[in-house]
Motif scaffolding. Structure first.
Motif, PDB file in Angstrom:
ATOM      1  N   PRO A  34     -31.063 -53.452  17.957  1.00 46.85           N
ATOM      2  CA  PRO A  34     -30.852 -52.101  18.497  1.00 46.85           C
ATOM      3  C   PRO A  34     -31.268 -51.070  17.463  1.00 46.85           C
ATOM      4  O   PRO A  34     -31.481 -51.390  16.292  1.00 46.85           O
ATOM      5  N   PRO A  35     -31.382 -49.800  17.865  1.00 38.47           N
ATOM      6  CA  PRO A  35     -31.675 -48.744  16.895  1.00 38.47           C
ATOM      7  C   PRO A  35     -30.640 -48.740  15.776  1.00 38.47           C
ATOM      8  O   PRO A  35     -29.441 -48.887  16.018  1.00 38.47           O
ATOM      9  N   SER A  36     -31.113 -48.589  14.535  1.00 41.73           N
ATOM     10  CA  SER A  36     -30.220 -48.632  13.372  1.00 41.73           C
ATOM     11  C   SER A  36     -29.671 -47.239  13.077  1.00 41.73           C
ATOM     12  O   SER A  36     -30.158 -46.228  13.599  1.00 41.73           O
ATOM     13  N   ARG A  37     -28.705 -47.172  12.170  1.00 38.40           N
ATOM     14  CA  ARG A  37     -28.157 -45.895  11.723  1.00 38.40           C
ATOM     15  C   ARG A  37     -28.784 -45.444  10.406  1.00 38.40           C
ATOM     16  O   ARG A  37     -28.273 -44.534   9.758  1.00 38.40           O
ATOM     17  N   GLU A  38     -29.900 -46.066  10.031  1.00 37.09           N
ATOM     18  CA  GLU A  38     -30.536 -45.716   8.768  1.00 37.09           C
ATOM     19  C   GLU A  38     -31.151 -44.323   8.794  1.00 37.09           C
ATOM     20  O   GLU A  38     -31.497 -43.780   7.744  1.00 37.09           O
ATOM     21  N   PHE A  39     -31.290 -43.729   9.984  1.00 36.54           N
ATOM     22  CA  PHE A  39     -31.940 -42.425  10.103  1.00 36.54           C
ATOM     23  C   PHE A  39     -30.946 -41.329  10.495  1.00 36.54           C
ATOM     24  O   PHE A  39     -31.344 -40.271  10.984  1.00 36.54           O
ATOM     25  N   ILE A  40     -29.652 -41.609  10.271  1.00 34.28           N
ATOM     26  CA  ILE A  40     -28.591 -40.635  10.508  1.00 34.28           C
ATOM     27  C   ILE A  40     -28.103 -40.124   9.154  1.00 34.28           C
ATOM     28  O   ILE A  40     -27.837 -40.912   8.243  1.00 34.28           O
ATOM     29  N   TYR A  41     -27.973 -38.814   9.016  1.00 35.63           N
ATOM     30  CA  TYR A  41     -27.536 -38.234   7.744  1.00 35.63           C
ATOM     31  C   TYR A  41     -26.072 -38.562   7.463  1.00 35.63           C
ATOM     32  O   TYR A  41     -25.215 -38.512   8.352  1.00 35.63           O
ATOM     33  N   GLN A  42     -25.806 -38.901   6.190  1.00 34.99           N
ATOM     34  CA  GLN A  42     -24.454 -39.170   5.710  1.00 34.99           C
ATOM     35  C   GLN A  42     -24.285 -38.483   4.355  1.00 34.99           C
ATOM     36  O   GLN A  42     -25.268 -38.105   3.720  1.00 34.99           O
ATOM     37  N   ASP A  43     -23.062 -38.347   3.899  1.00 32.32           N
ATOM     38  CA  ASP A  43     -22.818 -37.994   2.500  1.00 32.32           C
ATOM     39  C   ASP A  43     -22.449 -39.283   1.788  1.00 32.32           C
ATOM     40  O   ASP A  43     -21.287 -39.673   1.715  1.00 32.32           O
ATOM     41  N   LEU A  44     -23.448 -39.990   1.278  1.00 32.33           N
ATOM     42  CA  LEU A  44     -23.244 -41.337   0.747  1.00 32.33           C
ATOM     43  C   LEU A  44     -22.462 -41.344  -0.558  1.00 32.33           C
ATOM     44  O   LEU A  44     -21.885 -42.366  -0.930  1.00 32.33           O
ATOM     45  N   HIS A  45     -22.436 -40.226  -1.259  1.00 33.06           N
ATOM     46  CA  HIS A  45     -21.648 -40.179  -2.496  1.00 33.06           C
ATOM     47  C   HIS A  45     -20.157 -40.144  -2.190  1.00 33.06           C
ATOM     48  O   HIS A  45     -19.351 -40.724  -2.908  1.00 33.06           O
ATOM     49  N   ALA A  46     -19.814 -39.486  -1.089  1.00 31.15           N
ATOM     50  CA  ALA A  46     -18.402 -39.376  -0.725  1.00 31.15           C
ATOM     51  C   ALA A  46     -17.943 -40.518   0.167  1.00 31.15           C
ATOM     52  O   ALA A  46     -16.851 -41.055  -0.007  1.00 31.15           O
ATOM     53  N   VAL A  47     -18.765 -40.891   1.144  1.00 34.35           N
ATOM     54  CA  VAL A  47     -18.384 -41.916   2.119  1.00 34.35           C
ATOM     55  C   VAL A  47     -19.532 -42.917   2.233  1.00 34.35           C
ATOM     56  O   VAL A  47     -20.595 -42.584   2.751  1.00 34.35           O
ATOM     57  N   PRO A  48     -19.371 -44.131   1.749  1.00 35.85           N
ATOM     58  CA  PRO A  48     -20.468 -45.112   1.823  1.00 35.85           C
ATOM     59  C   PRO A  48     -20.808 -45.461   3.261  1.00 35.85           C
ATOM     60  O   PRO A  48     -19.973 -45.367   4.163  1.00 35.85           O
ATOM     61  N   ALA A  49     -22.064 -45.878   3.475  1.00 35.54           N
ATOM     62  CA  ALA A  49     -22.521 -46.225   4.809  1.00 35.54           C
ATOM     63  C   ALA A  49     -21.843 -47.475   5.335  1.00 35.54           C
ATOM     64  O   ALA A  49     -21.798 -47.697   6.544  1.00 35.54           O
TER      65      ALA A  49
END
Length: 773
Positions: free
Chosen positions: A266-281
Motif C-alpha cells: 500500500p502507499p507508504s507514510r514516507e512522504f508525510i511530514y513529521q517532526d522526527l526529532h520530537a516524535v519518531p516515525a
C-alpha cells in the motif's frame, strides 16, 4: 481560488540545541579539520553541516574502476562514503582470508584518503546487504554456536574477523590522518535477520535477529577497540526497535517506499511530514531529542527480486529526501547510492535467495557498471543546496501545520507542507508526490506570520505545485546583505567571482518564479533580464529564466549580489567543483567529473557535448587531444561545444533461438570512446549474459531496459562470444499432479523475445586551460 494555508510562527518554540549524547564523539585530524555533534546536527570544522552519505560496496565493483566511481560520487554531491565489509566475501573458507583484487579493503581506504573522502565502514559480523546468509559464511553454521549473541565461541570468531579488518585499516582512522570517521557494528540487531541460504532445504528459513541487546553491542565494541578499531564514533541501525547503546553510537534510520518484502504494497507514510526529532516515525530504543535525526538507508533505489519487482521513480528519491529534511533529518544517507555486481564465490554464488545471482544494480543513482541514473541529477541538485545553505538549515526547527502528520497516504486533496525556521527565517517545504498514488497539480497559497514580518507564497494570488514534485521556498533570508523576504524559486548554490556573490536559484515547471526583496536592503537594482514592481517597502522581481539571464543587486552596505534563475533542466545539469584555482559552476548536458585539475566530460551516445563554465576561464581552453575549443558567451557563462568523431561499434548478432542471442565484437574502440554499453529491451522472465561460459551478469525483468557496460571485459570481447539468454515468461496455467512423482504440465504461452540489442558508445574528453600545460 484555493483555500489559503496559514501558519503563525511567532507562537512556536525553537528546538533546544545542546551537546546531546553525541557531543563527546567528535574529533579532528592532523590538518586541524574536524567533525562533531550537537543533539540536533553534525558539525564540520565547527559549522553546522548536513552531509549526504552514499553507500558503495567496494567488493561489488571492479577495483580498476573504484577511483573513477568515487569521483563520480563526489561530482554527484556525496560528502561521505559508506561501505559494507561482507565477512563471507573475505573468509568464504574458514581461516582463508581474501583481501585481493576487488576485495582489497586497504586499497579502497587508500583511495578514499587520496581523494580526501570521509568513510564509514560497516563491518558486521552480520551485515545483510542482500548477500548470502546476511554475510555470515556457510562454515559458521557447522559449528555449535549461537550467532549474533554473546556466545563465547561466536565472539571468538568476531574477534578474529575484527583483527583481520583492523590489519587492513591500520592508520586509516580520521584522527590519525585517514578517512575512516565511523564504524557500524552489526546491522539491524534485535530487529531482523536474513534468509538462511546455508540451511537450504526450503525458502523462508531465517537467521536470528540476535540476542543480548546492548550487552552484545558492548562486547563487539570492546573487541573492535581492542583490535585497534577506535573511530571517532560508532553508528547503529536504529529502526524497528533495534538495540541502540546510549553512549558513543549515532542511531541511524531507514526509509523505503518501494519494497519487495511487502506483497501488494500500500502507499507508504514516507512522504508525510513529521517532526522526527520530537516524535519518531516508529518506536525506537533511544531518546530522539538527544541525537540528530540521521538516515543511513534512505532508498536510492531498490533491488528487484524474483517474486516482487518494484520500479523506483527518480521523483520518489527526490521527494523523500525533501520530506525527511523538512521533518528534521540533518543527515541523509542513500542505500544504495552506487550499485554493483556480486562476486562469484569459490563454492557458488553469494547472492541472497530470489535475487539476481550477480547483478546488484539496485536502480541506484550510480548502478551496476557505473550506469548513471536519473536520480543522480536529482540528488546532486539537493546536495548543492545543502553544501551552500545547509549550515543555515541545520539549526532550524520543524514546524508542522495542524493535521499534517495525520494526513493519510492515500489523500490526494490535502496540501502537504511544513516549515523549518529559526528566528523568523527559514524554508517552506511542499510535497506533491506519493508512492503508489497518482497525484495531480495543486493550486496553493501560503501565508506565514513571522517575527520578521508576514510572508506569502506567492506575493499575490496563488501558485501551482506541479504533480510528483517537491519544492523548497526560502523566506526572510539574508543573502550577503540582500534581505530576501520570499521566493517562489528554489535555492541551488552560490559562488563568489569578480567581486560578486552569484546566487543560483531554479524555477520548477509550472511554478512562476518571483523574488520579494526588502527595499531597505538595496541601494540599486538592475532588472534588465526581468520585471520589477515597486511597493512601499519591497520590490517584487519576476526574473527571466535561463543561465544567460540574471538580475544584479547592490546592497545598502555595498555588496554586489547577482541572482541567476535557472530552468529545471539546467538545474539538473549543474555541478560545482574547485577547478583552476577557483570554485567553478559547470552546466553540462553530459556527466562530468573533476580529476587532476581537468574537467573530464562524458557523452553517452552523442558525438557532441555542450559544457558551460562560470566563472569564465581567463585563458583559452584545450582538450587532452590537443584541440583548442572556441566558446560562446551566454550571460555569465562561456559555453564550449566538444565534438567527437562518431563511432559505430562493430557487432554481429545471431539468434540460434528466439530466446538466445550471440554477440561477436570486432575492431578496437577509438581513444575517445571510453566505454561501450549494451542496451537490451526484451520480454521474458529473467535474462543472463555469459562471457567465456561464465555468468557476467543477470537481470530480473521489471519493465526497464537492461544495460551492460563492457569496458571491464574489453580485452576479452574480440576473442569471445557474448551469449544473452532469456528464461521465458509464462502466461497460462500450471497443472500439478502425482504420477509416481510430482508432475507439472503448463498450458499457455511462453514469452521470450529480444526487441532491441544496441551497442552505445560513451565518448570522453578532458578540458583544461591552455596555460595549464
Amino acid at each position: 481560488m484555493s483555500e489559503v494555508s496559514r501558519l503563525n510562527l511567532t507562537e512556536t518554540a525553537q528546538v533546544e540545541i545542546h551537546t546531546g549524547k553525541m557531543g563527546a564523539q567528535g574529533g579532528s585530524n592532523p590538518k586541524g579539520e574536524s567533525f562533531g555533534f550537537t543533539n540536533y546536527y553534525m558539525t564540520r570544522n565547527e559549522e553546522p553541516f548536513i552531509p549526504v552519505v552514499g553507500e558503495f560496496h567496494f567488493s561489488r565493483f571492479s577495483h580498476l574502476q573504484w577511483e573513477e566511481e568515487l569521483l563520480k560520487m563526489k561530482a554527484g554531491g556525496v560528502h561521505i562514503v559508506a561501505t559494507y565489509v561482507f565477512w563471507n566475501f573475505h573468509e568464504e573458507e574458514e581461516g582463508v582470508f581474501d583481501w585481493s583484487g576487488s576485495r582489497n579493503l586497504r586499497h579502497f581506504i587508500d583511495l578514499c584518503a587520496k581523494l580526501d573522502y570521509p568513510l564509514i565502514l560497516r563491518i558486521g559480523p552480520f551485515c545483510h546487504g542482500e548477500v548470502r546468509n546476511g554475510g555470515i559464511p556457510d562454515w559458521v553454521f557447522a559449528k555449535p554456536i549461537e550467532i549474533r549473541s554473546n556466545d563465547p565461541e561466536y565472539l571468538k570468531l568476531a574477534r578474529k574477523l575484527y583483527r583481520e579488518i583492523a590489519l587492513q585499516m591500520k592508520g586509516s582512522l580520521y584522527q590519525d590522518g585517514g578517512p575512516v570517521i565511523a564504524v557500524q557494528l552489526e546491522n539491524e540487531f534485535m530487529h531482523c535477520g536474513a534468509p538462511n541460504d546455508a540451511w537450504g532445504y526450503k525458502a523462508g528459513k531465517f537467521l536470528t535477529s540476535g540476542t543480548g541487546g546492548n550487552a552484545h553491542l558492548a562486547e563487539l565494541r570492546r573487541i573492535a577497540e581492542e583490535a585497534g578499531i577506535q573511530p571517532m564514533f560508532f553508528t547503529a541501525t536504529a529502526w524497528g526497535g533495534a538495540a541502540v547503546p546510549e553512549e558513543g553510537f549515532l542511531p541511524m534510520l531507514a526509509g523505503y517506499a518501494y519494497t519487495p518484502w511487502i506483497p501488494n504494497q500500500p502507499p507508504s507514510r514516507e512522504f508525510i511530514y513529521q517532526d522526527l526529532h520530537a516524535v519518531p516515525a516508529e518506536p525506537v530504543n533511544y531518546d530522539t531529542r538527544e541525537y540528530p535525526v540521521a538516515y543511513c538507508e534512505m532508498a536510492g533505489g531498490m533491488q528487484v527480486s524474483y517474486n516482487a519487482r518494484p520500479f523506483v521513480p527518480a521523483d520518489s528519491v527526490e521527494a523523500m529526501t525533501l520530506v525527511k529534511l523538512a521533518s528534521g533529518s540533518n543527515l541523509v544517507g542513500y542505500y544504495m547510492y552506487h550499485g554493483g555486481s556480486n562476486p562469484v564465490g569459490k563454492k557458488g554464488y553469494l547472492n541472497e535467495q530470489f535475487l539476481p545471482k550477480v547483478s546488484y544494480d539496485y536502480q541506484s543513482p550510480l548502478g551496476e557498471f557505473g550506469r548513471i541514473g536519473e536520480s543522480y541529477d536529482r540528488i546532486r541538485s539537493l546536495s548543492l543546496f545543502l553544501e551552500s545553505f545547509g549550515s543555515i538549515l541545520a539549526p532550524m526547527t520543524t514546524i508542522l501545520p495542524d493535521g499534517q502528520s495525520n494526513i493519510e497516504a492515500t489523500d490526494t486533496e490535502a496540501l502537504r507542507w511544513c516549515v523549518r525556521h529559526n528566528d523568523g527565517a527559514g524554508f517552506v517545504f511542499l510535497n506533491n508526490f506519493q508512492d503508489h498514488v497518482a497525484m495531480s497539480e495543486r493550486p496553493f497559497r501560503i501565508e506565514l506570520e513571522t517575527s520578521c514580518g508576514p510572508v506569502s507564497f506567492p506575493k499575490e494570488g496563488e501558485a501551482v505545485l506541479p504533480a510528483n514534485t517537491g519544492v523548497v521556498l526560502p523566506f526572510h533570508l539574508d543573502l550577503h546583505g540582500v534581505s530576501l523576504i520570499s521566493a517562489t524559486a528554489q535555492l541551488l548554490t552560490e559562488v563568489r567571482a569578480d567581486g560578486e556573490h552569484v546566487i543560483f536559484f531554479y524555477a520548477h515547471h509550472g511554478l512562476t518564479p518571483e523574488y520579494v526583496v526588502a527595499k531597505s536592503s538595496l541601494s540599486a537594482i538592475d532588472t534588465h533580464d526581468g520585471q520589477v514592481s515597486e511597493n512601499e517597502d519591497h520590490y517584487v522581481i519576476r526574473p527571466v529564466v535561463g543561465k544567460n539571464k540574471s538580475i544584479s543587486l547592490r546592497t545598502a552596505d555595498g555588496n554586489q549580489v547577482r541572482f541567476v534563475t535557472l530552468s529545471r533542466q539546467e538545474a539538473l545539469q549543474i555541478y560545482r567543483f574547485d577547478l583552476w584555482g577557483q570554485p567553478t559552476v559547470v552546466i553540462s548536458d553530459g556527466p562530468v567529473i573533476a580529476h587532476h585539475n581537468q574537467l573530464v566530460c562524458s557523452s553517452p551516445g552523442s558525438s557532441s557535448i555542450a559544457v558551460s563554465l562560470f566563472p569564465a576561464p581567463k585563458s583559452e581552453m584545450r582538450t587532452n587531444t590537443g584541440q583548442t575549443v572556441p566558446f560562446q558567451a551566454e550571460g555569465l557563462f562561456h559555453t564550449y561545444t566538444l565534438e567527437f568523431s562518431a563511432y559505430v561499434p562493430q557487432i554481429t548478432i545471431t539468434n540460434p533461438t528466439e530466446k538466445s542471442a550471440l554477440l561477436q565484437f570486432a575492431g578496437d574502440w577509438p581513444s575517445h570512446v571510453e566505454d561501450v554499453w549494451l542496451e537490451i529491451d526484451y520480454d521474458g522472465d529473467v535474462a543472463e549474459a555469459f562471457l567465456n561460459g561464465k555468468l557476467l551478469t543477470d537481470h530480473i525483468h521489471y519493465g526497464k531496459t537492461w544495460s551492460i557496460g563492457l569496458k571491464d571485459v574489453y580485452n576479452q570481447l574480440e576473442q569471445s562470444t557474448l551469449h544473452l539468454s532469456i528464461t521465458p515468461l509464462r502466461k497460462g496455467t500450471v497443472h500439478t499432479f502425482i504420477n509416481q512423482a510430482q508432475v507439472e504440465r503448463f498450458e499457455g504461452v511462453e514469452i521470450a523475445v529480444f526487441h532491441r540489442i544496441e551497442a552505445i558508445p560513451h565518448y570522453r574528453v578532458s578540458l583544461f586551460p591552455a596555460a595549464q600545460r
